[in-house]
Design a protein around this motif. Structure first.
Motif, PDB file in Angstrom:
ATOM      1  N   PRO A   8       0.775  -1.278   0.487  1.00  0.00           N
ATOM      2  CA  PRO A   8       0.190  -0.407   0.027  1.00  0.00           C
ATOM      3  C   PRO A   8       1.060   1.171  -0.095  1.00  0.00           C
ATOM      4  O   PRO A   8       0.333   2.262  -0.624  1.00  0.00           O
ATOM      5  N   ARG A   9       2.330   1.572   0.972  1.00  0.00           N
ATOM      6  CA  ARG A   9       2.864   2.905   0.913  1.00  0.00           C
ATOM      7  C   ARG A   9       3.924   2.281  -0.396  1.00  0.00           C
ATOM      8  O   ARG A   9       3.286   3.685  -0.818  1.00  0.00           O
ATOM      9  N   GLN A  10       3.830   1.395  -1.233  1.00  0.00           N
ATOM     10  CA  GLN A  10       4.333   1.990  -2.480  1.00  0.00           C
ATOM     11  C   GLN A  10       3.221   2.165  -3.922  1.00  0.00           C
ATOM     12  O   GLN A  10       3.956   3.275  -4.544  1.00  0.00           O
ATOM     13  N   VAL A  11       2.322   1.930  -3.874  1.00  0.00           N
ATOM     14  CA  VAL A  11       1.010   2.116  -4.099  1.00  0.00           C
ATOM     15  C   VAL A  11       0.880   3.392  -4.476  1.00  0.00           C
ATOM     16  O   VAL A  11       1.096   4.365  -5.085  1.00  0.00           O
ATOM     17  N   ALA A  12       0.489   3.991  -2.394  1.00  0.00           N
ATOM     18  CA  ALA A  12       0.499   5.965  -2.260  1.00  0.00           C
ATOM     19  C   ALA A  12       2.056   6.717  -2.977  1.00  0.00           C
ATOM     20  O   ALA A  12       2.014   7.562  -3.259  1.00  0.00           O
ATOM     21  N   LEU A  13       3.079   6.096  -2.598  1.00  0.00           N
ATOM     22  CA  LEU A  13       4.261   6.859  -3.270  1.00  0.00           C
ATOM     23  C   LEU A  13       4.172   6.177  -5.657  1.00  0.00           C
ATOM     24  O   LEU A  13       4.512   7.511  -5.676  1.00  0.00           O
ATOM     25  N   MET A  14       3.934   5.440  -5.745  1.00  0.00           N
ATOM     26  CA  MET A  14       4.461   5.901  -6.905  1.00  0.00           C
ATOM     27  C   MET A  14       2.872   6.410  -7.363  1.00  0.00           C
ATOM     28  O   MET A  14       3.026   7.348  -8.812  1.00  0.00           O
ATOM     29  N   ARG A  15       1.651   6.947  -6.650  1.00  0.00           N
ATOM     30  CA  ARG A  15       0.115   7.165  -7.511  1.00  0.00           C
ATOM     31  C   ARG A  15       1.205   9.090  -7.233  1.00  0.00           C
ATOM     32  O   ARG A  15       0.902   9.642  -8.127  1.00  0.00           O
ATOM     33  N   GLN A  16       1.740   9.314  -5.789  1.00  0.00           N
ATOM     34  CA  GLN A  16       2.228  10.794  -5.412  1.00  0.00           C
ATOM     35  C   GLN A  16       3.585  11.143  -6.600  1.00  0.00           C
ATOM     36  O   GLN A  16       3.436  12.166  -6.952  1.00  0.00           O
ATOM     37  N   SER A  17       4.342  10.444  -7.162  1.00  0.00           N
ATOM     38  CA  SER A  17       5.678  10.490  -7.796  1.00  0.00           C
ATOM     39  C   SER A  17       3.969  11.123  -9.630  1.00  0.00           C
ATOM     40  O   SER A  17       5.544  11.690 -10.133  1.00  0.00           O
ATOM     41  N   LEU A  18       3.869  10.317  -9.674  1.00  0.00           N
ATOM     42  CA  LEU A  18       3.015  10.629 -11.271  1.00  0.00           C
ATOM     43  C   LEU A  18       2.418  12.311 -11.080  1.00  0.00           C
ATOM     44  O   LEU A  18       2.853  12.358 -11.797  1.00  0.00           O
ATOM     45  N   LYS A 130       3.613   4.006 -17.615  1.00  0.00           N
ATOM     46  CA  LYS A 130       3.452   4.590 -16.021  1.00  0.00           C
ATOM     47  C   LYS A 130       2.219   3.823 -15.120  1.00  0.00           C
ATOM     48  O   LYS A 130       2.464   3.299 -14.289  1.00  0.00           O
ATOM     49  N   LEU A 131       0.768   4.231 -16.147  1.00  0.00           N
ATOM     50  CA  LEU A 131       0.070   4.161 -15.523  1.00  0.00           C
ATOM     51  C   LEU A 131      -0.643   2.940 -15.138  1.00  0.00           C
ATOM     52  O   LEU A 131      -1.631   1.840 -14.527  1.00  0.00           O
ATOM     53  N   GLU A 132       0.083   1.883 -16.567  1.00  0.00           N
ATOM     54  CA  GLU A 132      -0.109   0.015 -15.912  1.00  0.00           C
ATOM     55  C   GLU A 132       0.660   0.070 -14.949  1.00  0.00           C
ATOM     56  O   GLU A 132       0.404  -1.005 -13.792  1.00  0.00           O
ATOM     57  N   ALA A 133       2.149   0.281 -14.918  1.00  0.00           N
ATOM     58  CA  ALA A 133       2.785  -0.293 -13.504  1.00  0.00           C
ATOM     59  C   ALA A 133       2.014   0.274 -12.500  1.00  0.00           C
ATOM     60  O   ALA A 133       2.108  -0.542 -11.150  1.00  0.00           O
ATOM     61  N   TYR A 134       1.099   1.246 -12.319  1.00  0.00           N
ATOM     62  CA  TYR A 134       0.162   2.170 -11.298  1.00  0.00           C
ATOM     63  C   TYR A 134      -0.764   0.834 -11.091  1.00  0.00           C
ATOM     64  O   TYR A 134      -0.798  -0.009  -9.772  1.00  0.00           O
ATOM     65  N   PHE A 135      -1.810   0.359 -12.301  1.00  0.00           N
ATOM     66  CA  PHE A 135      -2.993  -0.439 -11.730  1.00  0.00           C
ATOM     67  C   PHE A 135      -2.737  -1.294 -11.314  1.00  0.00           C
ATOM     68  O   PHE A 135      -2.696  -2.244 -10.454  1.00  0.00           O
ATOM     69  N   GLN A 136      -1.072  -2.517 -11.893  1.00  0.00           N
ATOM     70  CA  GLN A 136      -0.693  -3.608 -11.716  1.00  0.00           C
ATOM     71  C   GLN A 136       0.263  -3.974 -10.616  1.00  0.00           C
ATOM     72  O   GLN A 136      -0.806  -4.727  -9.451  1.00  0.00           O
ATOM     73  N   LEU A 137       0.688  -2.491  -9.144  1.00  0.00           N
ATOM     74  CA  LEU A 137       1.220  -2.886  -8.272  1.00  0.00           C
ATOM     75  C   LEU A 137      -0.326  -2.443  -7.759  1.00  0.00           C
ATOM     76  O   LEU A 137      -0.576  -2.545  -6.109  1.00  0.00           O
ATOM     77  N   ALA A 138      -1.816  -1.666  -7.266  1.00  0.00           N
ATOM     78  CA  ALA A 138      -2.358  -1.547  -6.693  1.00  0.00           C
ATOM     79  C   ALA A 138      -3.217  -2.557  -7.161  1.00  0.00           C
ATOM     80  O   ALA A 138      -4.042  -3.356  -5.755  1.00  0.00           O
ATOM     81  N   ARG A 139      -3.102  -2.833  -7.929  1.00  0.00           N
ATOM     82  CA  ARG A 139      -4.148  -4.555  -7.608  1.00  0.00           C
ATOM     83  C   ARG A 139      -3.354  -5.936  -6.886  1.00  0.00           C
ATOM     84  O   ARG A 139      -4.317  -6.478  -6.702  1.00  0.00           O
ATOM     85  N   GLN A 140      -1.550  -5.711  -6.783  1.00  0.00           N
ATOM     86  CA  GLN A 140      -0.977  -6.379  -5.896  1.00  0.00           C
ATOM     87  C   GLN A 140      -1.828  -6.237  -4.388  1.00  0.00           C
ATOM     88  O   GLN A 140      -1.980  -7.129  -3.701  1.00  0.00           O
ATOM     89  N   ALA A 141      -1.793  -5.025  -4.391  1.00  0.00           N
ATOM     90  CA  ALA A 141      -1.812  -4.392  -2.686  1.00  0.00           C
ATOM     91  C   ALA A 141      -3.791  -4.805  -2.549  1.00  0.00           C
ATOM     92  O   ALA A 141      -4.095  -4.570  -1.358  1.00  0.00           O
ATOM     93  N   GLY A 142      -4.525  -4.670  -3.361  1.00  0.00           N
ATOM     94  CA  GLY A 142      -5.873  -5.405  -3.140  1.00  0.00           C
ATOM     95  C   GLY A 142      -6.865  -4.376  -3.336  1.00  0.00           C
ATOM     96  O   GLY A 142      -6.573  -2.911  -3.320  1.00  0.00           O
ATOM     97  N   PRO A 143      -7.755  -4.961  -3.265  1.00  0.00           N
ATOM     98  CA  PRO A 143      -9.419  -3.773  -3.735  1.00  0.00           C
ATOM     99  C   PRO A 143      -9.680  -3.022  -2.170  1.00  0.00           C
ATOM    100  O   PRO A 143      -9.793  -1.975  -2.654  1.00  0.00           O
ATOM    101  N   ARG A 144      -9.334  -3.433  -0.969  1.00  0.00           N
ATOM    102  CA  ARG A 144      -9.298  -2.682  -0.597  1.00  0.00           C
ATOM    103  C   ARG A 144      -8.705  -0.871  -0.493  1.00  0.00           C
ATOM    104  O   ARG A 144      -9.070  -0.332  -0.115  1.00  0.00           O
ATOM    105  N   GLU A 145      -7.528  -2.065  -0.217  1.00  0.00           N
ATOM    106  CA  GLU A 145      -6.452  -0.494  -1.126  1.00  0.00           C
ATOM    107  C   GLU A 145      -6.663   0.718  -1.287  1.00  0.00           C
ATOM    108  O   GLU A 145      -6.651   1.872  -1.627  1.00  0.00           O
ATOM    109  N   ALA A 146      -7.540  -0.323  -2.863  1.00  0.00           N
ATOM    110  CA  ALA A 146      -7.285   0.894  -3.603  1.00  0.00           C
ATOM    111  C   ALA A 146      -8.799   1.274  -3.217  1.00  0.00           C
ATOM    112  O   ALA A 146      -8.511   2.352  -4.129  1.00  0.00           O
ATOM    113  N   ALA A 147      -9.990   0.793  -2.479  1.00  0.00           N
ATOM    114  CA  ALA A 147     -10.616   1.957  -2.721  1.00  0.00           C
ATOM    115  C   ALA A 147     -10.549   2.634  -1.098  1.00  0.00           C
ATOM    116  O   ALA A 147     -11.607   4.397  -1.701  1.00  0.00           O
TER     117      ALA A 147
END
Length: 151
Positions: A8-18, A130-147
């Protein structure tokens, strides 16, 4: 299971970098706000549709740029549509390049159009990667995180 705790932290950091690198703007945040438990993949679906639709526009622009003389009105019209759909997903750099292209259309600068279109395609491809990598990581983090990503 332990390994997933840092995702989840990686997802947040990747999102912020975008955002920090200027690839995305506020519009992306507005899309995220429309995502909920009923539509957990809403943003990814919208972005996927954007790439499907815009591929046609890119092809149309390429064909129009091959014609001689250039039809600047037609080119401007295609790029106006492309800019609009790029804006709708928050594609900030793509949108900026589209504006530059349209400026060259207005002044009848064919060389400028051709050169800028290469930039448009480059930014478009980079954003997609970049978005494909982001969504892929977000999926790995799980749906609860995405929401619960909106910060």
């Amino acid at each position: 299971m332990e390994r997933n705790n840092h995702l989840p932290r990686q997802v947040a950091l990747m999102r912020q970098s975008l955002f920090d690198q200027g690839y995305l703007d506020e519009q992306f945040v507005q899309l995220e706000e429309l995502q909920d438990d009923a539509n957990p993949n809403f943003v990814e679906e919208v972005v996927t549709l954007y790439y499907r639709d815009s591929a046609r526009l890119v092809a149309s622009i390429e064909q129009a740029l091959d014609k001689s003389p250039l039809d600047f009105n037609k080119l401007d019209s295609y790029m106006h549509q492309f800019k609009g759909s790029s804006s709708s997903i928050g594609g900030r750099k793509v949108k900026a390049e589209c504006s530059q292209f349209r400026e060259y259309c207005r002044t009848g600068n064919g060389e400028g159009c051709i050169r800028t279109f290469q930039q448009v395609k480059r930014e478009y491809a980079t954003l997609r990667k970049k978005l494909e990598a982001y969504f892929q990581l977000a999926r790995q983090a799980g749906p609860r995180e995405a929401a619960s990503r909106s910060t």
